[in-house]
Design a protein around this motif. Structure first.
Motif, PDB file in Angstrom:
ATOM      1  N   MET A 197      35.820  37.214  41.737  1.00  0.00           N
ATOM      2  CA  MET A 197      35.452  36.986  40.356  1.00  0.00           C
ATOM      3  C   MET A 197      34.368  35.919  40.328  1.00  0.00           C
ATOM      4  SD  MET A 197      37.893  35.883  37.172  1.00  0.00           S
ATOM      5  CE  MET A 197      37.827  34.120  37.197  1.00  0.00           C
ATOM      6  N   ILE A 238      37.747  33.224  43.209  1.00  0.00           N
ATOM      7  CA  ILE A 238      36.977  32.821  42.038  1.00  0.00           C
ATOM      8  C   ILE A 238      35.828  31.935  42.505  1.00  0.00           C
ATOM      9  CG2 ILE A 238      37.037  31.628  39.817  1.00  0.00           C
ATOM     10  CD1 ILE A 238      40.146  32.189  39.907  1.00  0.00           C
ATOM     11  N   MET A 253      39.295  37.759  31.177  1.00  0.00           N
ATOM     12  CA  MET A 253      39.395  36.898  32.353  1.00  0.00           C
ATOM     13  C   MET A 253      40.778  36.261  32.429  1.00  0.00           C
ATOM     14  SD  MET A 253      37.410  33.403  33.377  1.00  0.00           S
ATOM     15  CE  MET A 253      38.263  32.561  32.056  1.00  0.00           C
ATOM     16  N   LEU A 304      32.355  33.300  37.964  1.00  0.00           N
ATOM     17  CA  LEU A 304      32.382  32.564  36.716  1.00  0.00           C
ATOM     18  C   LEU A 304      31.021  31.897  36.590  1.00  0.00           C
ATOM     19  CD1 LEU A 304      34.292  31.920  34.409  1.00  0.00           C
ATOM     20  CD2 LEU A 304      35.170  30.000  35.745  1.00  0.00           C
ATOM     21  N   PHE A 330      32.263  36.957  34.644  1.00  0.00           N
ATOM     22  CA  PHE A 330      32.505  36.386  33.322  1.00  0.00           C
ATOM     23  C   PHE A 330      31.600  35.180  33.115  1.00  0.00           C
ATOM     24  CE2 PHE A 330      36.523  38.309  34.644  1.00  0.00           C
ATOM     25  CZ  PHE A 330      36.766  39.159  33.585  1.00  0.00           C
ATOM     26  N   ASP A 336      36.930  33.972  28.123  1.00  0.00           N
ATOM     27  CA  ASP A 336      37.022  35.408  27.903  1.00  0.00           C
ATOM     28  C   ASP A 336      38.483  35.860  28.039  1.00  0.00           C
ATOM     29  OD1 ASP A 336      37.052  38.289  28.588  1.00  0.00           O
ATOM     30  OD2 ASP A 336      34.872  38.077  28.582  1.00  0.00           O
TER      31      ASP A 336
END
Length: 194
Positions: free
Chosen positions: A1, A82, A40, A3, A29, A37
């Motif tokens: 993910m 992340i 998320m 960010l 995101f 979000d």
């Protein structure tokens, strides 16, 4: 993910997007401290995933949050790495000011070499670009193929970006060599899958 900070989204030198180019299941995101979000937040709570923030240990106040990928047991869960994508100043702010990241384990790497990222200057010599960090972490998880693919794509990106800035004949040759290495990697993979 991924960010992403506001400032990173449109930067031509951004390497985080290379992860999304090469890793099949990537979520992206835009960071927002007070209005994260909802998708998320749902993903972070999904029982199928084990979310972990990838960040340098020197910025982690609670050292009990640090985990080693090789030692960490995921069970049936898929690791959800992340990556905070922004300048170092922005990334530190995102890491410290995001309540939804505070209870999560943190994975930190020790770079085996200096960054090859020449598009921007890091605040410290051992800081890597987002794509370089992802290569190291993905390799630590045991996916050498994905790590190599991302590393070669990063090399093509870097040489192409630098070529757009300098226009030197030697730079064209470096880009051509990077593209050829990436193409050979992809062709070999396709050949092995048949």
């Amino acid at each position: 993910m991924l960010l992403l900070s506001d400032n990173e989204i449109l930067k031509p030198s951004n390497t985080g997007r290379l992860i999304a180019d090469t890793v099949k299941q990537t979520f992206v995101f835009k960071w927002h401290r007070t209005e994260p979000d909802p998708q998320m937040l749902t993903l972070l709570q999904d029982a199928n995933f084990q979310p972990m923030v990838v960040f340098p240990d020197e910025y982690v106040d609670d050292k009990t949050r640090l985990v080693e990928l090789r030692e960490h047991q995921f069970g049936e869960k898929t690791p959800l790495l992340i990556f905070i994508d922004g300048s170092w100043r922005e990334a530190k702010r995102i890491f410290r000011r995001s309540e939804y990241l505070q209870g999560l384990p943190v994975v930190s790497i020790t770079p085996q070499r200096l960054s090859q990222y020449m598009m921007r200057k890091a605040s410290k010599d051992n800081h890597l670009s987002t794509a370089e960090v992802a290569c190291a972490v993905i390799e630590d998880l045991g996916d050498k193929f994905a790590s190599t693919t991302l590393s070669l794509w990063f090399e093509v990106f870097k040489e192409s970006y630098l070529l757009s800035k300098t226009r030197l004949k030697t730079d064209i040759e470096l880009r051509e060599q990077a593209i050829l290495r990436y193409q050979n990697h992809v062709e070999m993979t396709v050949k092995n899958e048949k």
